[in-house]
Design a protein around this motif. Structure first.
Motif, short mmCIF file in Angstrom:
data_model
loop_
_atom_site.label_atom_id
_atom_site.label_comp_id
_atom_site.label_asym_id
_atom_site.label_seq_id
_atom_site.Cartn_x
_atom_site.Cartn_y
_atom_site.Cartn_z
N VAL A 54 37.41 -5.75 35.73
CA VAL A 54 37.37 -5.32 34.34
C VAL A 54 38.79 -5.29 33.79
N GLY A 55 38.97 -5.64 32.53
CA GLY A 55 40.30 -5.61 31.92
C GLY A 55 40.55 -4.31 31.18
N GLU A 56 41.81 -3.90 31.15
CA GLU A 56 42.16 -2.68 30.42
C GLU A 56 41.79 -2.79 28.95
N ASP A 57 41.99 -3.98 28.39
CA ASP A 57 41.67 -4.16 26.97
C ASP A 57 40.17 -3.98 26.72
N GLU A 58 39.35 -4.42 27.66
CA GLU A 58 37.90 -4.23 27.54
C GLU A 58 37.56 -2.75 27.50
N VAL A 59 38.18 -1.99 28.40
CA VAL A 59 37.88 -0.56 28.48
C VAL A 59 38.25 0.14 27.18
N LEU A 60 39.43 -0.18 26.65
CA LEU A 60 39.86 0.43 25.40
C LEU A 60 38.91 0.06 24.26
N ALA A 61 38.50 -1.21 24.20
CA ALA A 61 37.61 -1.65 23.14
C ALA A 61 36.23 -0.99 23.22
N LEU A 62 35.76 -0.76 24.43
CA LEU A 62 34.41 -0.22 24.62
C LEU A 62 34.35 1.30 24.52
N THR A 63 35.44 1.97 24.86
CA THR A 63 35.42 3.44 24.87
C THR A 63 36.26 4.06 23.76
N GLY A 64 37.24 3.30 23.26
CA GLY A 64 38.19 3.87 22.32
C GLY A 64 39.19 4.78 22.99
N VAL A 65 39.23 4.75 24.31
CA VAL A 65 40.10 5.63 25.10
C VAL A 65 41.00 4.79 25.97
N ALA A 66 42.30 5.09 25.99
CA ALA A 66 43.26 4.34 26.80
C ALA A 66 43.12 4.74 28.27
N LEU A 67 43.57 3.85 29.13
CA LEU A 67 43.43 4.06 30.57
C LEU A 67 44.07 5.35 31.07
N PRO A 68 45.26 5.73 30.60
CA PRO A 68 45.84 6.99 31.09
C PRO A 68 44.94 8.20 30.84
N GLU A 69 44.27 8.21 29.68
CA GLU A 69 43.38 9.33 29.37
C GLU A 69 42.16 9.32 30.28
N LEU A 70 41.64 8.13 30.56
CA LEU A 70 40.52 8.02 31.49
C LEU A 70 40.93 8.46 32.89
N THR A 71 42.17 8.12 33.27
CA THR A 71 42.66 8.49 34.59
C THR A 71 42.73 10.00 34.75
N VAL A 72 43.17 10.69 33.73
CA VAL A 72 43.24 12.16 33.78
C VAL A 72 41.83 12.75 33.84
N LEU A 73 40.87 12.14 33.14
CA LEU A 73 39.50 12.61 33.21
C LEU A 73 38.96 12.45 34.63
N ALA A 74 39.22 11.28 35.23
CA ALA A 74 38.72 11.01 36.57
C ALA A 74 39.39 11.88 37.62
N HIS A 75 40.66 12.22 37.40
CA HIS A 75 41.45 12.97 38.38
C HIS A 75 42.18 14.11 37.67
N PRO A 76 41.49 15.20 37.38
CA PRO A 76 42.05 16.27 36.54
C PRO A 76 43.36 16.84 37.06
N ARG A 77 43.56 16.86 38.36
CA ARG A 77 44.78 17.45 38.89
C ARG A 77 46.03 16.68 38.46
N LEU A 78 45.85 15.41 38.08
CA LEU A 78 47.00 14.64 37.62
C LEU A 78 47.59 15.24 36.35
N ALA A 79 46.74 15.89 35.55
CA ALA A 79 47.22 16.48 34.30
C ALA A 79 48.14 17.65 34.57
N THR A 80 47.90 18.37 35.66
CA THR A 80 48.74 19.54 35.97
C THR A 80 49.94 19.16 36.81
N THR A 81 49.77 18.21 37.74
CA THR A 81 50.90 17.84 38.61
C THR A 81 51.93 16.99 37.90
N SER A 82 51.56 16.38 36.76
CA SER A 82 52.52 15.51 36.04
C SER A 82 53.48 16.31 35.19
N HIS A 83 53.24 17.61 35.02
CA HIS A 83 54.11 18.43 34.16
C HIS A 83 55.11 19.19 35.02
#
Length: 421
Positions: free
Chosen positions: A392-421
């Protein structure tokens, strides 16, 4: 309005009672870290590796596909619709041209055998230098490493020597590859894993490497690791005796089946004994961040058996994916086309539904399916895996969801949102 009844002292008492639980969950159950997991591991006798090895396998895969009608014919053979086939085939072609192997293991165990210390020493050093050359030339797979001989008494010293020589030579050549993977085979006890932890810790100290740099895979090939002599599941102890050190558990189809006296004709990734072991493995590492890999099929697409072997391999790959095993072993270049075709079809078939549900989740739109956060995380993880492997292409994901990959990544792996700060 009635006031609360519990006091600050009551809360403090609960906090004290659960302090150990909090530490356990934080330390031993960090969840997946969101990094890429390869969809397969290729095993090859270590003395066969050269810096051009991956490209040669890619070419061999292309050649056999051409001899059997092309990638579209392969897709039809695997039961793909015309529309799905049209989306999958060009992506598989690009994969075979650009990254035909995602993870490569240079084998000094079963695939290499016992050739004597002098020969193995020389082959280890040669292999390490070739890995360094491939990394420098940009021809190495993203993940690469060795499987050395197991820690049972007859092969222990040889396995340790091979591991030491390989790591030490890589360090001398200029450093370890980012995607270095070390595989400990035929594990039977927890003590063998703690011994491995000690060994890699010593190598880190000796070579001035950061603590935790040398992680390793554990191959689950013996029934003793699934059900120990005292009636427990030793495999479930592994994440907790060496937290953060094990990267994945790999199921060993044929050693495990043979240990349970399954006749050779019926040894398979889909035999009931395999499913029992793999379900226990899943339970053992859930939430720990340790990945899982299925095993291999020894039915190889060669000679007059190419198309039948492709159909079998494609079906087994799909079966593993549906059961939450996102990685497996490949033993021959001719298995690459069916690996990628089946995997890409899996992700692309589920793409529309997954992205629609994610779009509704992010926008809080009422729909026929009301997904909870845990399900949304699973949907996001599914899409991310498809992107990481090239289905799957990143552009496809953005077009289909309206959400960029970094935001999807944080949804899939919530701890990334806290460890990145």
């Amino acid at each position: 309005m009635a006031g609360t009844s519990l006091s600050a002292a009551d809360l403090a008492d609960v906090e004290t009672r659960l302090a150990a639980t909090d530490t356990l969950l934080d330390r031993n159950y960090p969840g997946d870290d969101g990094s890429r997991q390869p969809i397969h591991t290729v095993y090859v006798s270590a003395d066969r590796f050269t810096p051009d090895f991956a490209a040669e396998w890619g070419q061999a895969a292309n050649d056999v596909v051409a001899q059997h009608g092309g990638l579209e014919a392969l897709g039809a053979l695997l039961g793909q619709s015309e529309e799905l086939n049209a989306a999958v085939a060009p992506r598989v072609a690009a994969k075979l041209a650009n990254e035909p192997i995602e993870d490569l293991r240079l084998d000094f165990e079963d695939g290499y055998g016992n050739r004597g210390d002098e020969a193995e020493d020389a082959d280890v050093v040669t292999a390490a230098k070739a890995v360094h050359q491939a990394v420098e030339a940009g021809t190495a797979p993203p993940f690469i490493g060795i499987r050395f001989k197991c820690f049972e008494a007859p092969t222990r010293a040889r396995g340790l020597r091979t591991l030491d020589l390989f790591v030490s030579t890589l360090v001398e050549q200029g450093g370890l590859p980012d995607g270095l993977v070390l595989t400990l085979p035929k594990v039977t006890t927890v003590d063998q894993v703690t011994a491995m932890d000690h060994v890699v810790s010593r190598l880190e100290e000796i070579h001035g490497l950061p603590s935790g740099r040398l992680r390793f895979e554990v191959q689950v090939e013996t029934p003793q690791l699934i059900l120990g002599h005292e009636g427990t599941h030793p495999v479930a102890q592994l994440p907790h005796v060496v937290p953060g050190r094990i990267s994945s558990l790999h199921y060993g189809t044929y050693d495990y089946s043979a240990s349970l006296q399954i006749a050779a004709e019926y040894q398979s990734m889909e035999h009931p004994v395999a499913d029992v072991a793999k379900e226990i493995m899943q339970l053992a590492v859930a939430g720990t961040g340790i990945r899982l890999s299925d095993g291999s099929t020894n039915i190889i697409p060669v000679g007059d058996n190419v198309e039948n072997a492709w159909k079998l391999h494609g079906r087994l790959v799909r079966r593993s994916l549906e059961r939450g095993y996102y990685q497996g072993w490949d033993l021959h270049a001719h298995q690459l086309p069916s690996r990628f075709a089946a995997s890409y079809a899996f992700y692309r078939e589920g793409l529309a539904a997954a992205t629609t549900r994610l779009k509704n989740y992010f926008s809080q739109t009422d729909a026929g399916v009301m997904d909870e956060p845990a399900t949304a995380r699973a949907l996001a993880n599914f899409v991310l895996r498809g992107v990481q492997c090239g289905a799957v292409g990143e552009d496809e994901v953005l077009a289909l969801t309206g959400v960029a990959l970094p935001e999807l990544t944080v949804l899939a792996h919530p701890r990334l949102a806290t460890t990145s700060h």
